[in-house]
Design an enzyme around this catalytic site. Sequence first.
Site, PDB file in Angstrom:
ATOM      1  N   SER A 172       0.832  -1.197   0.000  1.00 11.20           N
ATOM      2  CA  SER A 172       0.000   0.000   0.000  1.00 11.20           C
ATOM      3  C   SER A 172       0.873   1.257   0.000  1.00 11.20           C
ATOM      4  O   SER A 172       1.684   1.433  -0.911  1.00 11.20           O
ATOM      5  CB  SER A 172      -0.965  -0.043   1.184  1.00 11.20           C
ATOM      6  N   ASP A 339      -9.232  -5.254  -5.271  1.00  7.63           N
ATOM      7  CA  ASP A 339      -8.863  -4.087  -4.467  1.00  7.63           C
ATOM      8  C   ASP A 339      -9.670  -2.872  -4.906  1.00  7.63           C
ATOM      9  O   ASP A 339      -9.612  -2.465  -6.070  1.00  7.63           O
ATOM     10  CB  ASP A 339      -7.363  -3.828  -4.639  1.00  7.63           C
ATOM     11  N   HIS A 372      -8.182  -4.882  -0.595  1.00  6.45           N
ATOM     12  CA  HIS A 372      -6.856  -4.306  -0.369  1.00  6.45           C
ATOM     13  C   HIS A 372      -6.091  -5.081   0.711  1.00  6.45           C
ATOM     14  O   HIS A 372      -4.867  -5.233   0.641  1.00  6.45           O
ATOM     15  CB  HIS A 372      -7.031  -2.851   0.064  1.00  6.45           C
TER      16      HIS A 372
END
Length: 392
Positions: A172, A339, A372
Amino acid sequence: MMYKLIISCCLLFSLSAQSELLVDKQRFEMDEFTTFGGKTIKQLAVGYESYGELNSKKDNVILITHYFSANSHAAGKYSKDDAQAGYWDAIIGPGKAIDTNEYFVISVDTLVNLNANDPHTITTGPATIDPDTGKPYGLTFPVVTIRDFVNVQKALLESLGISQLHAVVGASMGSMQAIDWAAAYPEWVPRMISIVGSGETDDWGSSMLEQWSIPIRLDPNWQQGNYYDTKAPIEGLTSALMFITQAALTPEFFNQVAQTNDIDHQKSQALILQDINQSPAIVTWLHERAKQRAALMDANHLLYLVRANQLFVAGHQDELALGLKNVKAKTLFLPSDNDLLLMPYLAKRAHQILIEQGKHSELIELEGNLGHLNGVSLISQQGQKIKQFLQQ
């Protein structure tokens, strides 16, 4: 399957086995640091953790760059009694994908770290006392960028006598740091792994990030960031964390929550039919968990992290292709196929540019129902691939 949810962005699910590592938080200080924007920060301090041993050549170093609401606690425990190991304990440790019998693994708390009130986090940001005034910086703290996070990490590594990495690996916001490392300091980075990541923040992403700032700015306790001697804007911060949580997960996961947490949907609907001040049970569930996390976090720090992400483009050039031009690293991208936060197209674009530039780049999609968070909780599904890539 039952999931124990701990709110962060991106969040952390406790699915790893008992850790064999015991770790300590260490402190790194700089008398002065110049930001990418040309501002000076005095008496900067960040925390870091390390796992494994640095070899005599100091060339077995893997840097782990953390995600938005994490800190440097990537693996292990602070004591045997800790209920929760670091977020990537499933892949970092003796004999694991990132093998601490072979590599010296190090992770660093970012500047403006969200967990400013967590005793296991060391960071400099708006909540820090400005040495020139004796008061918290608040919004006088300089705007910082992903490059600033990278440059602080580089200064720490140099203080340890390290001049090259074996690899940099991040998820991320950590993936942003990892790819910027490869772009800014190509001689340092022979391998880069980007997990649920991006090469830049596009307009869609920037707009989503702004949604996280709005509740804080609307909280009357925020007071233009000058709340350190009064009441913190906890409700605004809690609301921001709720948005972050939903963005990091999937509809499938949310629709399973009622079953796994014994939420009575019919009772909830009956309550909200009678009282406009009541919330659906799923919203209450989300709010309670976000508020638990908010106690260890700082609202201004969240605003600064949002801005660092909004400013991000790998290499910090005018466009991504130009920013990636100097990359020499072999790269591996592991986006999540569902995601909704950093959608797979972002990793695919950076991967494709690198291919077009004649670079070595691979891309494999993670699977699972966590969106995610597949990049944190279900990362072990690509553990063997990570291990093999690090050996190339």
